[in-house]
Design a protein around this motif. Structure first.
Motif, PDB file in Angstrom:
ATOM      1  N   GLY A 141       0.925  -1.105  -0.145  1.00  0.00           N
ATOM      2  CA  GLY A 141       0.132  -0.046   0.033  1.00  0.00           C
ATOM      3  C   GLY A 141       0.721   1.319  -0.057  1.00  0.00           C
ATOM      4  O   GLY A 141       1.854   1.299   0.812  1.00  0.00           O
ATOM      5  N   LEU A 143       0.680   5.568   0.559  1.00  0.00           N
ATOM      6  CA  LEU A 143       0.055   6.873   0.802  1.00  0.00           C
ATOM      7  C   LEU A 143       0.857   8.050   0.617  1.00  0.00           C
ATOM      8  O   LEU A 143       2.097   7.770   1.152  1.00  0.00           O
ATOM      9  N   SER A 167      -2.657   1.681  -4.464  1.00  0.00           N
ATOM     10  CA  SER A 167      -2.611   3.177  -4.004  1.00  0.00           C
ATOM     11  C   SER A 167      -4.164   3.804  -4.077  1.00  0.00           C
ATOM     12  O   SER A 167      -4.950   3.148  -4.460  1.00  0.00           O
ATOM     13  N   VAL A 208      -5.843   3.851   5.670  1.00  0.00           N
ATOM     14  CA  VAL A 208      -5.366   2.699   5.510  1.00  0.00           C
ATOM     15  C   VAL A 208      -6.123   1.513   5.583  1.00  0.00           C
ATOM     16  O   VAL A 208      -5.807   0.575   4.835  1.00  0.00           O
ATOM     17  N   LEU A 211      -6.857   0.686   1.994  1.00  0.00           N
ATOM     18  CA  LEU A 211      -5.722   0.031   1.264  1.00  0.00           C
ATOM     19  C   LEU A 211      -5.739  -1.832   1.531  1.00  0.00           C
ATOM     20  O   LEU A 211      -5.648  -2.503   0.832  1.00  0.00           O
ATOM     21  N   ALA A 216      -3.779  -4.809   0.181  1.00  0.00           N
ATOM     22  CA  ALA A 216      -2.494  -4.368   0.712  1.00  0.00           C
ATOM     23  C   ALA A 216      -2.252  -5.158   1.927  1.00  0.00           C
ATOM     24  O   ALA A 216      -3.104  -5.458   2.842  1.00  0.00           O
ATOM     25  N   VAL A 219       1.884  -1.060   4.605  1.00  0.00           N
ATOM     26  CA  VAL A 219       1.697   0.471   3.837  1.00  0.00           C
ATOM     27  C   VAL A 219       3.052   1.341   3.873  1.00  0.00           C
ATOM     28  O   VAL A 219       3.768   1.264   4.960  1.00  0.00           O
ATOM     29  N   TRP A 240       3.153  -0.616   8.850  1.00  0.00           N
ATOM     30  CA  TRP A 240       3.694   0.226   7.979  1.00  0.00           C
ATOM     31  C   TRP A 240       5.210   0.602   8.011  1.00  0.00           C
ATOM     32  O   TRP A 240       5.748   0.070   9.097  1.00  0.00           O
TER      33      TRP A 240
END
Length: 560
Positions: A141, A143, A167, A208, A211, A216, A219, A240
């Protein structure tokens, strides 16, 4: 302006090899966060006083226009300002640049051509981190700002590495909310700093979660302000990674010479981040070895036979000690032949579960790169490093020691335990080790070998089991080392230890036969038992050898 840099080591700190320059101000919160992470990671590596941390030079380039506006055609001047600031830092004596702004990397190709020092590529280094530390994850993922998304920075890097980017759509409601979360003058992260507003937290959580629903598995915080926001948000639907933390560790590695500095004007992605290139074609024996050590049976067998130890090599026995303690004694004896300290960088060839690497990192404070083919072993190695808070000192890489993914003169010590027998070309390995060692660097290893007077035909059952054509010997390794240009430090023959080690393993299999069958299957258990019996029989007849071999690359360096 005095541009000289004192690179001499402070007391307790290894000598600094390269001087980083940071182009900050995009925004200022990004570079202050980056510096904070630099200090935190330096402390994890043993920094306790001001003088223990590296020197760096920061330029607060707040005059660079908004990067997203430049990419969308709403402003201009990013490229010229980045070139000017890069040249300023270059004139001040820095050796490389880092820029803690993701979107600024959209101008990387245009800017780098005007600089005489390398700019370390944040996006490619984040991708390389995923490959090395999360090898089982495929859907990533992202961002990021509209500018970063439209420039395709992360998707291009991830796709080239065989990963699938996920994304938000640039014009979607969630993406607009994410941009507000970064830029809103009232409650956006650029405005509030680390005091993250409830609205910003809610938007991060929603993005999040979206995603995660798209498949995902992890991230990337693809904007520096998002890294700040994520640190203050506890309830995210996915794990993440922070490119700022990744870049901080690479900056420290470069500063103290743990990584080789990339060239100033790279023509390949690898040079942007000194990446590990696993794409080369491997000999058949390397492929077989990788397949063997990735099998569930082998991993289950090793957990049982070694009592879940992080060592998996031949031990030194002096009584009734456990197999684990005997294996640890081998590591201690080998380490005692070296003069390692916190400035040392070690390459462990065929590192297995990383037991030796963690011993060296704990006792000497040095850095260790573990090069190993088995993905299962590498995964466990990383887990143990994290549990013992040694992940900043130990890097785990998948690869073969016939093609070592490192620059010339990278290491003080090359170390290996009972792995070189799986090479198809021992001289090629010696040449590679000679290449990556610094002048005065040491090459120390153990390996199962045949005795110098062993008839070739008697080892057939052993060689067939492990898919080899032959074993090396003390004299063959000595000749290879001399031919390549190594100096011999010492040879310590310990043939009885090999026989005793395999006898202990055989006894354990007999005592726990049903457990092995349940975990590994009857066929595999029988195959392993017969193989160990062949090793013991050949050892008892004097056909096998084992011991510690220690060589040195000529030149100035530490003495053992």
């Amino acid at each position: 302006m005095n541009t000289s840099v004192d690179r001499a080591p402070s007391e307790g700190r290894p000598p600094q090899k390269y001087f980083p320059g940071i182009i900050g101000g995009m925004g200022p919160l990004a570079h202050t966060t980056f510096e904070q992470i630099l200090i935190e990671q330096s402390m994890k590596r043993g920094g306790r006083r001001d003088q223990d941390h590296p020197l760096w030079l920061l330029l607060n380039a707040a005059d660079v226009p908004d990067r997203t506006d430049c990419l969308l055609g709403k402003a201009e001047g990013c490229i010229s300002r980045l070139i000017a600031h890069g040249r300023f830092l270059e004139s001040a004596g820095v050796d490389f640049l880092v820029i803690p702004c993701n979107t600024a990397h959209a101008f990387y190709e245009e800017v780098r051509l005007h600089l005489g020092i390398p700019w370390i590529h944040l996006i490619d280094c984040a991708t390389q981190f995923l490959l090395e530390n999360h090898p089982g994850i495929r859907k990533i993922g992202i961002l990021a700002t509209n500018g970063t998304l439209r420039a395709g920075l992360y998707p291009a890097s991830l796709t080239e590495a065989g990963l699938t980017p996920v994304s938000l759509e640039p014009d979607s409601k969630l993406q607009r909310l994410l941009m507000d979360t970064i830029y809103d003058l009232g409650w956006g992260i650029k405005a509030t700093g680390s005091q993250i507003s409830p609205s910003a937290q809610e938007n991060l959580e929603a993005a999040v979660e979206h995603l995660a629903k798209q498949g995902a598995e992890i991230v990337i915080a693809g904007c520096s302000e998002l890294s700040v926001g994520f640190y203050e948000t506890d309830t995210l639907a996915l794990p993440w990674i922070d490119p700022l933390e990744i870049m901080a560790n690479i900056t420290l590695d470069l500063a103290f010479g743990r990584r080789s500095l990339p060239v100033a004007r790279p023509s390949t992605k690898r040079q942007k981040c000194a990446k590990v290139d696993n794409s080369m074609k491997q000999p058949a024996i390397v492929s077989r070895t990788r397949e063997y050590y990735n099998s569930d049976e082998v991993l289950s067998f090793q957990r049982l036979i070694y009592d879940n130890s992080d060592h998996c090599s031949i031990g030194l026995y002096d009584g009734n000690e456990s197999i684990h303690d005997a294996m640890r004694h081998t590591v201690e004896k080998m380490a005692s032949r070296l003069a390692l300290d916190a400035s040392g960088v070690v390459l462990d060839l065929g590192a297995g579960y990383g037991g030796a690497a963690r011993h060296l990192a704990r006792t000497a404070g040095c850095f260790v790169d573990c090069l190993n083919l088995g993905e299962g072993q590498n995964r466990r190695n990383r887990e143990l490093n994290k549990e013992q808070r040694l992940e900043s000192q130990i890097r785990v890489m998948e690869g073969s020691f016939e093609e070592i993914p490192a620059e010339e003169g990278s290491y003080d010590v090359a170390w290996s335990q009972d792995a070189l027998l799986f090479s198809s070309d021992h001289r090629k390995v010696f040449r590679e080790v000679h290449r990556v060692l610094k002048k005065g660097g040491h090459f120390i290893f153990t390996d199962p070998m045949k005795s110098d007077d062993c008839p070739d035909e008697v080892l057939g059952p052993i060689l067939a089991r492990i898919h080899l054509d032959s074993l090396s010997s003390f004299s063959l390794y000595r000749n290879s080392a001399r031919t390549i240009g190594f100096e011999e430090v010492e040879m310590i023959p310990l043939p009885g230890q090999l026989t005793e080690h395999y006898r202990r393993l055989l006894e354990k299999m007999d005592a726990h036969h049903e457990d092995f069958v349940a975990a590994c299957g009857g066929d595999y258990t029988g195959h392993q038992h017969r193989g160990l019996a062949h090793w013991v029989a050949a050892g008892e007849k004097g056909y096998l050898d084992w011991g510690i071999l220690h060589f040195r690359k000529p030149g100035f360096g530490k003495t053992p």
